[in-house]
Design a protein around this motif. Structure first.
Motif: not given
Ligand code: F6P
Length: 373
Positions: A135, A230, A297
Motif C-alpha cells: 500500500d 479499493e 490478492h
C-alpha cells in the motif's frame, strides 16, 4: 558471542519479506556474529512461543520467494484470540522475549505493525522494524518494500485489460488494492494509461466519471479503463466518513465513541462492494457495456521485483548494522538514497497518503486523466 535477535513478520504478506529476513540474518550472522530466532505467524507466535531457528539452509534460496517463510497474521500483542476469547498477551510476549534472552526483536510489517512495535517498546522491549506493504502508506519513509512488485502486477493487468476493452468497445473498471491509500491505483493507472483513476484522497462524482467516458466516445474512443482504489469514495461517502470521524472526536463518553466506531466499521464493511455499484452506475449513465475486474490478492503474491529484492536487502542489512551499533526503538526508513532509523514514536499512526496537489496527480491530470473531481 554476538547478540541474540528475534524476527517476526506481521500483517498482510508481501513480496520482499523473505529477502528482508535474509538480509538481516545473513548480515547479522556473517558480519556481527549474531544469532537469530524466528517467531511464526507474527505476534501470535511470539506470544505462544512458536519458534524456528534462522540459520544456514533456512536462509538459502529465499531471496526470490514471495510470501514469508515465518508465516504471518494480523494479531496484535494486546488483542490475540485464544480459545474463542480475545486476550492481552503482552505479558506472555515479554516472558518469551526474556526466556530466549533476546537482545532485540525485529518486526517486519506495515502501519499496524509500527503501532504494535511501539506498544512493545513502551512495555520495555528493544524493537526495530522494517516497513513492508504493497500500500506504501507507512509514514516517515519514502517507500515500503512490496509496493514496486504490486505496482508491476497491477500495471501488467491494466495493460492486458486494454486490449480486451478495445476489442469489445467496453468500459473496464479495475479494482486495485491499497487499503485507504491511493498509491497503487494512482501509479499503476498512470503507468498503464488508465483514462480514469479514483483514489480515496480525491473523492469523486460518478457523473463526472461518466462524462469523461462519454467525451472519449464522442472523440471516437469507444473503450475506457477506470482504475479504482479499493478505498475510493464518492463525495457524499467521504462526507459521511468525515461526519462520523468528527462525531467520534466530539463524543463525550466511551459508550458514545464505541457507538460511532461501530457505525464507521459498518460503513467500511459495506463499502467493500462499492466498485460493483460504480460499475453498474457507469453502465446505466453512459449506456456503454461495463465490466469489473477485481485484482485482489494476486497483487500480493509471487516473486519480488528486482527493485524490491534490492530494497529489502538494503533495509535488512542496515537493520543488522543498526542493531550491532546498539540501535533500537526505531523503524529503518528510506529517505532519498539513504536508509535511516526513525524513532517508532514518530512513525506509529502516521499515514503516507497521496497529496491531491502532488506532482504525480498534476502530471496525470496534464496527460488527460480524469479523477472524477
Ligand atoms: O495491506 C495490504 C492489503 O493487501 C491491503 O491492500 C488490503 O486492503 C488488505 O491488505 C487485505 O487484507 P487481507 O489479506 O487480510 O484480506
Amino acid at each position: 558471542m554476538g547478540k541474540h535477535i528475534g524476527i517476526l513478520t506481521s500483517g498482510g504478506d508481501c513480496p520482499g519479506l523473505n529477502a528482508a529476513i535474509r538480509g538481516v540474518a545473513r548480515a547479522g550472522i556473517s558480519a556481527f556474529d549474531m544469532r537469530f530466532i524466528g517467531f511464526k505467524n507474527g505476534f501470535r507466535g511470539l506470544a505462544q512461543d512458536r519458534t524456528v531457528k534462522l540459520e544456514g539452509e533456512m536462509l538459502s534460496g529465499i531471496l526470490t520467494d514471495g510470501g514469508t517463510i515465518l508465516g504471518t497474521s494480523r494479531d496484535k500483542p494486546h488483542k490475540i484470540s485464544v480459545g474463542g476469547k480475545t486476550k492481552n498477551m503482552t505479558d506472555a510476549i515479554i516472558d518469551n522475549y526474556e526466556r530466549h534472552h533476546l537482545d532485540a526483536l525485529v518486526c517486519l510489517g506495515g502501519g499496524g505493525t509500527q503501532k504494535n512495535a511501539l506498544r512493545l517498546k513502551e512495555a520495555g522491549l528493544k524493537v526495530v522494524t522494517l516497513p513492508k506493504t504493497i500500500d506504501k502508506d507507512v509514514g516517515k519513509t519514502d517507500i515500503t518494500f512490496g509496493f514496486d512488485t504490486a505496482l508491476g502486477i497491477a500495471t501488467e493487468a491494466i495493460d492486458r485489460i486494454h486490449s480486451t476493452a478495445t476489442s469489445h468497445s467496453r468500459v473496464l473498471v479495475v479494482e486495485i488494492m491499497g487499503h485507504r491509500a491511493g498509491w497503487l491505483a494512482l501509479e499503476s493507472g498512470l503507468a498503464g494509461g488508465a483514462d480514469v483513476v479514483l483514489i480515496p484522497e480525491i473523492p469523486y462524482q460518478t457523473e463526472l466519471v461518466a462524462e469523461a467516458i462519454r467525451e472519449r466516445s464522442k472523440a471516437g474512443k469507444h473503450f475506457s479503463i477506470v482504475a479504482v482504489a479499493e478505498g475510493a469514495m464518492t463525495v457524499s461517502q467521504a462526507e459521511t466518513i468525515d461526519g462520523l470521524l468528527a462525531q467520534k472526536v466530539a463524543a463525550d463518553t466511551k459508550e458514545e465513541k464505541a457507538a460511532v466506531s461501530a457505525e464507521l466499521s459498518a460503513f467500511h464493511e459495506e463499502h467493500v462492494t462499492h466498485t460493483r455499484k460504480l460499475t453498474a452506475d457507469i453502465e446505466a449513465i453512459t449506456g456503454c457495456e461495463t465490466r469489473l475486474t477485481i485484482l485482489g490478492h494476486v497483487q500480493r503474491g509471487g516473486t519480488p521485483s528486482p527493485f524490491d529484492r534490492v530494497l529489502s536487502t538494503r533495509l535488512g542489512t542496515a537493520c543488522a548494522e543498526f542493531l550491532a551499533d546498539g540501535g533500537e526503538g526505531s523503524m529503518m526508513a528510506v529517505c532519498g538514497n539513504k536508509i535511516v532509523p526513525v524513532p517508532l514514536e514518530e512513525v506509529a499512526g502516521v499515514k503516507n497518503l497521496v497529496d491531491p496537489a502532488c506532482d504525480t496527480v498534476r502530471s496525470a491530470k496534464l496527460v488527460g486523466m480524469c479523477f472524477g473531481d
